[in-house]
Scaffold this active site. Sequence first.
Site, PDB file in Angstrom:
ATOM      1  N   GLY A   1      42.779  33.620  35.068  1.00  0.00           N
ATOM      2  CA  GLY A   1      42.232  32.409  35.849  1.00  0.00           C
ATOM      3  C   GLY A   1      42.905  31.395  35.430  1.00  0.00           C
ATOM      4  O   GLY A   1      42.387  30.176  36.048  1.00  0.00           O
TER       5      GLY A   1
ATOM      6  N   ASN B   1      45.438  29.847  36.470  1.00  0.00           N
ATOM      7  CA  ASN B   1      46.033  29.079  37.813  1.00  0.00           C
ATOM      8  C   ASN B   1      44.636  28.336  38.472  1.00  0.00           C
ATOM      9  O   ASN B   1      44.669  27.357  38.972  1.00  0.00           O
ATOM     10  CB  ASN B   1      46.891  29.845  38.875  1.00  0.00           C
TER      11      ASN B   1
ATOM     12  N   ARG C   1      39.886  53.104  48.177  1.00  0.00           N
ATOM     13  CA  ARG C   1      40.754  52.030  48.751  1.00  0.00           C
ATOM     14  C   ARG C   1      39.928  51.352  49.886  1.00  0.00           C
ATOM     15  O   ARG C   1      39.703  50.527  50.123  1.00  0.00           O
ATOM     16  CB  ARG C   1      41.917  52.419  48.956  1.00  0.00           C
TER      17      ARG C   1
ATOM     18  N   MET D   1      45.246  40.858  41.542  1.00  0.00           N
ATOM     19  CA  MET D   1      46.338  41.873  41.504  1.00  0.00           C
ATOM     20  C   MET D   1      46.148  43.183  42.306  1.00  0.00           C
ATOM     21  O   MET D   1      46.577  44.322  41.886  1.00  0.00           O
ATOM     22  CB  MET D   1      46.220  42.369  39.896  1.00  0.00           C
TER      23      MET D   1
ATOM     24  N   ILE E   1      46.764  44.647  46.339  1.00  0.00           N
ATOM     25  CA  ILE E   1      47.580  44.650  47.464  1.00  0.00           C
ATOM     26  C   ILE E   1      46.348  44.553  48.752  1.00  0.00           C
ATOM     27  O   ILE E   1      45.472  45.200  48.821  1.00  0.00           O
ATOM     28  CB  ILE E   1      48.379  45.608  48.201  1.00  0.00           C
TER      29      ILE E   1
ATOM     30  N   HIS F   1      53.845  33.836  42.845  1.00  0.00           N
ATOM     31  CA  HIS F   1      54.541  34.782  42.324  1.00  0.00           C
ATOM     32  C   HIS F   1      55.212  34.416  41.104  1.00  0.00           C
ATOM     33  O   HIS F   1      56.127  33.450  41.152  1.00  0.00           O
ATOM     34  CB  HIS F   1      55.245  35.529  43.247  1.00  0.00           C
TER      35      HIS F   1
ATOM     36  N   LEU G   1      55.308  43.513  50.542  1.00  0.00           N
ATOM     37  CA  LEU G   1      55.109  43.205  49.232  1.00  0.00           C
ATOM     38  C   LEU G   1      55.829  42.067  48.792  1.00  0.00           C
ATOM     39  O   LEU G   1      57.113  41.982  48.794  1.00  0.00           O
ATOM     40  CB  LEU G   1      55.314  44.533  48.374  1.00  0.00           C
TER      41      LEU G   1
HETATM   42  C1  GAR Z   1      50.601  34.463  36.984  1.00  0.00           C
HETATM   43  O1  GAR Z   1      51.499  34.436  36.287  1.00  0.00           O
HETATM   44  C2  GAR Z   1      50.791  34.688  38.405  1.00  0.00           C
HETATM   45  O2  GAR Z   1      51.821  34.317  38.874  1.00  0.00           O
HETATM   46  C3  GAR Z   1      50.849  36.190  38.280  1.00  0.00           C
HETATM   47  O3  GAR Z   1      49.867  36.583  37.752  1.00  0.00           O
HETATM   48  C4  GAR Z   1      49.693  35.736  36.630  1.00  0.00           C
HETATM   49  C5  GAR Z   1      47.897  35.395  36.547  1.00  0.00           C
HETATM   50  O4  GAR Z   1      47.648  34.460  35.732  1.00  0.00           O
HETATM   51  N1  GAR Z   1      50.518  37.072  39.774  1.00  0.00           N
HETATM   52  C6  GAR Z   1      51.554  37.976  40.054  1.00  0.00           C
HETATM   53  O5  GAR Z   1      51.953  38.634  39.384  1.00  0.00           O
HETATM   54  C7  GAR Z   1      50.977  38.337  41.530  1.00  0.00           C
HETATM   55  N2  GAR Z   1      51.878  39.584  41.940  1.00  0.00           N
HETATM   56  P1  GAR Z   1      46.356  33.677  35.793  1.00  0.00           P
HETATM   57  O6  GAR Z   1      45.072  34.685  35.943  1.00  0.00           O
HETATM   58  O7  GAR Z   1      46.233  32.935  34.473  1.00  0.00           O
HETATM   59  O8  GAR Z   1      46.331  32.627  36.876  1.00  0.00           O
END
Ligand code: GAR
Length: 185
Positions: free
Chosen positions: A6, A8, A60, A85, A87, A104, A139
């Site tokens: 988390g 971001n 699912r 994470m 889809i 991404h 995707l």
């Molecule tokens: C981040 O690097 C984000 O870009 C990536 O997961 C991480 C989450 O970090 N997302 C993906 O790979 C989506 N396909 P966070 O939980 O610390 O924000």
Amino acid sequence: MISGRGSNMLTIAGNVKSGNLNGICKIQTIFSNKKDAAGLQIAEELGISTHVIASKGKKRKTYDKMLLDWLKQRNPDYIILAGYMKILSPEIIREFPKKIINIHPADTTQHQGLHGYDWAFENKLETTKVTVHYVDEGLDTGEIIGQKRVDLKGVGSLEEVEKRGLKVEHEFYSECLAKVFFEKE
Ligand code: GAR
């Protein structure tokens, strides 16, 4: 929507409180498909409401239906994926066209799916990109909102790649969101 750490989400929440997103949006709820996601505790400490539908142990279809019902009931203006994470089902994507945004850790035209930083490291890239994009039914194929370069010159480990990438992600995600929200006003 999160599934793990988390970081971001934390940065976005900070910018909503007192940064470039202040006054232009509010976080309604932090959703996680994992009940032990570290980001949930952070959200709770920040006083943001949280909601969990555990995907583990559910079929699912069952999970997707529960999530769609919950999202419809909450009716958010935007759904911001921040390390979510799983889809999303086509039904969810069709319900919220151009309302779901993802970050991404790679150029989505070059690398889709998981492990974007591993890909950059294994391919010894001197620069990579992070991509903020709308989510469509493919995707990581949705319309790109913005991309930002990450300088990887001299990196010696995957951890260093991720550290440099996340630094860019944290700043860039809020910048892109501000742009999208302003354009909608
Ligand atoms: C981040 O690097 C984000 O870009 C990536 O997961 C991480 C989450 O970090 N997302 C993906 O790979 C989506 N396909 P966070 O939980 O610390 O924000």
